[in-house]
Write an enzyme that holds these catalytic residues in place. Structure first.
Site, short mmCIF file in Angstrom:
data_model
loop_
_atom_site.label_atom_id
_atom_site.label_comp_id
_atom_site.label_asym_id
_atom_site.label_seq_id
_atom_site.Cartn_x
_atom_site.Cartn_y
_atom_site.Cartn_z
N GLU A 144 0.84 -1.21 0.00
CA GLU A 144 0.00 0.00 0.00
C GLU A 144 0.86 1.25 0.00
O GLU A 144 0.68 2.17 -0.81
CB GLU A 144 -0.90 0.00 1.23
CG GLU A 144 -1.55 1.34 1.54
CD GLU A 144 -1.67 1.59 3.04
OE1 GLU A 144 -0.92 2.44 3.56
OE2 GLU A 144 -2.51 0.95 3.68
N ASP A 160 -5.29 -4.26 -2.44
CA ASP A 160 -5.27 -2.81 -2.60
C ASP A 160 -3.87 -2.31 -2.94
O ASP A 160 -3.70 -1.40 -3.76
CB ASP A 160 -5.84 -2.09 -1.37
CG ASP A 160 -5.01 -2.27 -0.12
OD1 ASP A 160 -4.30 -3.30 0.01
OD2 ASP A 160 -5.07 -1.39 0.75
#
Length: 408
Positions: free
Chosen positions: A114, A171
Site C-alpha cells: 500500500e 489494494d
C-alpha cells in the site's frame, strides 16, 4: 496480512494481521529506520492459493441514473497534479528512504505494498521521476518475490527474512498498477506499461470475482478470504475499491470490465449501512448475496474505511446519499479529529487526532457542495505519521484533479 488472521484473537491482534492499511497507529518514534543491505525475502513455499477468479470481459453497462460514469476515458490524468508542492518534498524527506522504501512510522517502521503504491502515485503527481524510480525499484526488488506478478504485502526491517508472509494485499497491487499506468502515460516509458499490465491482469484474474452478486467482488488477497477459506466468505473490504484506479486501468488491461467493478463497489456500499450510524464495517461478509459484518472482526468503521469517501470523491462517482453518512459522522470540515465508530451502537471508541485526517471531510464537503478547503489544510503539517500525511496529500491531489475551485 497473514494467510488468514486468527479470528479468536482480540481486536488489537486482528488489526495487526489483516492486509493493507490494517494496523492501528502506535506511538510515533524516530523516523530514521535502517534499510539494511539487499534485504532478504522469504524462501519458503507460498500458501496454497484460492483458485483464480473467472474474469468475464464484457462491454461496460450504463451507470445507474444519478451516478457518475465509471469508465477510464473521462478520468483526468494524475501526472503533475500536485505540482511543486512543498508537502511532497517534506513527505519524500520524512518517509522515503534513499533506496526508495516508504516507511510506516507508526507501525514499527514496516513497509507495505500500500505505502509503496501511494508513494509512487504521489511521485507521479509531483512530476518527480527520480523518486518514482527509487520507490518502484525498491518495490520490485523487495516485494515482487512471489511466484506470480503480485506483491508480497509486508516488509519488516527487524525480521529475517524481512518478508515473512508471501500473501498479497489486493489494494497494494491495485495502487502500484495504477501508479505504473500513470507513470507510463506521463513519461512514455514502455516498461512501466508492461509492468502495470502484468500486475493488473494478475489481480484481475486471481482476486476479482467477476461472476459474483451483486457484481464483481474484490477479494482482499489471493489466499484467506474466499468462500472456501471461511464459513462467512467471501469477505470484502470496501476501502480496497480504489475507484479512481479502476477508471484508468483499462488503459493497460482493457479486457476487464472495470466499470462493473466500480458499480459493484457503490452497490455494496449502499447495502452496507450497518447500525444507527449507517456506516460500513471494515470487513464485510458477502456470503449468499447478503452483506453483514464479518465474523471474528470488531464491527468498526475504522482506519481502512475512512478511505472509502476519499476514493469516491477522487473518482467523482456516487450520489449525494452515498456520502451522507460520512458527512454526518464527521460533522463538518472544522472537526479536529475523526472518530472510529462501533457500528453496533454508533458510538466512537477511539479518535484519530493527527490533523492530516481532517483533509478527508474537507474533500467530501468540496466534492458535494463546493465548500472551499480550509486554509489550514491547503498545506501539510510537519511532525505527523505516514498514514495521515499520505491521506492529506492524496486528498489535495484529488481536489486539484477533480475540484480545483475548492482550492482557489
Amino acid at each position: 496480512m497473514s494467510r488468514l488472521p486468527a479470528l479468536a484473537c482480540a481486536a488489537a491482534l486482528l488489526l495487526t494481521t489483516v492486509p493493507g492499511r490494517a494496523q492501528a497507529p502506535q506511538v510515533p518514534q524516530s523516523v530514521q529506520a535502517p534499510d539494511g543491505a539487499q534485504d532478504q525475502v522469504a524462501q519458503g513455499q507460498e500458501p496454497t492459493p484460492v483458485p483464480p477468479a473467472t474474469a468475464v470481459p464484457s462491454l461496460p453497462q450504463p451507470a445507474p441514473a444519478g451516478d457518475a460514469p465509471g469508465r477510464a476515458g473521462p478520468a483526468p490524468s494524475l501526472a503533475g497534479s500536485l505540482g511543486d508542492d512543498p508537502g511532497w518534498r517534506a513527505y519524500r524527506a520524512r518517509f522515503v528512504t534513499e533506496k526508495g522504501r516508504i516507511v510506516d512510522t507508526a507501525n514499527g517502521f514496516i513497509s507495505h505494498s500500500e505505502g509503496q503504491g501511494y508513494g509512487m502515485l504521489l511521485a507521479v503527481a509531483a512530476g518527480d521521476r527520480p523518486a518514482f524510480e527509487r520507490i518502484w525499484g525498491w518495490t520490485r526488488a523487495n516485494l515482487m518475490v512471489r511466484s506470480d506478478e503480485l506483491l508480497a504485502w509486508r516488509w519488516a526491517p527487524d525480521h529475517r527474512p524481512a518478508v515473512a508472509d508471501m500473501n498479497n494485499a489486493t489494494d497494494g497491487d491495485i495502487l502500484v498498477a495504477w501508479a505504473l499506468t500513470e507513470a507510463a502515460e506521463a513519461w512514455g516509458e514502455p516498461s512501466y506499461r508492461t509492468a502495470a499490465r502484468r500486475i493488473a491482469v494478475e489481480f484481475g484474474r486471481k482476486t476479482i470475482l467477476f461472476r459474483a452478486a451483486p457484481g464483481p467482488l474484490v477479494l482482499p488477497a489471493v489466499a484467506g478470504f474466499a468462500a472456501r477459506d471461511r464459513a462467512d466468505g467471501p469477505l470484502v473490504n470496501l476501502s480496497y475499491w480504489v475507484f479512481p484506479a479502476f477508471q484508468r486501468l483499462g488503459i493497460v488491461a482493457p479486457e476487464y470490465d472495470w466499470a462493473s467493478v466500480i458499480r459493484s463497489g457503490i452497490e455494496i456500499l449502499r447495502r452496507s449501512r450497518f447500525g444507527p450510524s449507517a456506516l460500513p464495517t471494515e470487513w464485510i461478509s458477502a456470503k449468499d448475496e447478503g452483506l453483514r459484518p464479518a465474523d471474528g472482526f470488531p464491527p468498526l468503521f475504522s482506519y481502512n474505511a475512512i478511505r472509502i469517501p476519499l476514493y469516491l470523491a477522487w473518482a467523482g462517482v456516487g450520489r449525494p446519499e452515498d456520502y451522507a453518512p460520512f458527512r454526518t459522522l464527521w460533522g463538518g470540515i472544522d472537526r479536529e479529529r475523526l472518530p472510529i465508530v462501533d457500528t453496533r451502537d454508533g458510538r466512537p471508541v477511539e479518535w484519530l487526532t493527527e490533523p492530516g485526517y481532517t483533509a478527508l471531510p474537507a474533500l467530501v464537503a468540496c466534492a458535494q457542495d463546493g465548500t472551499p478547503f480550509p486554509e489550514s489544510l491547503r498545506s501539510v503539517q510537519d511532525g505527523q505519521n505516514y498514514y495521515p500525511t499520505t491521506l492529506h496529500l492524496l486528498a489535495l491531489v484529488a481536489a486539484r484533479m477533480r475540484y480545483p475551485q475548492c482550492l482557489k
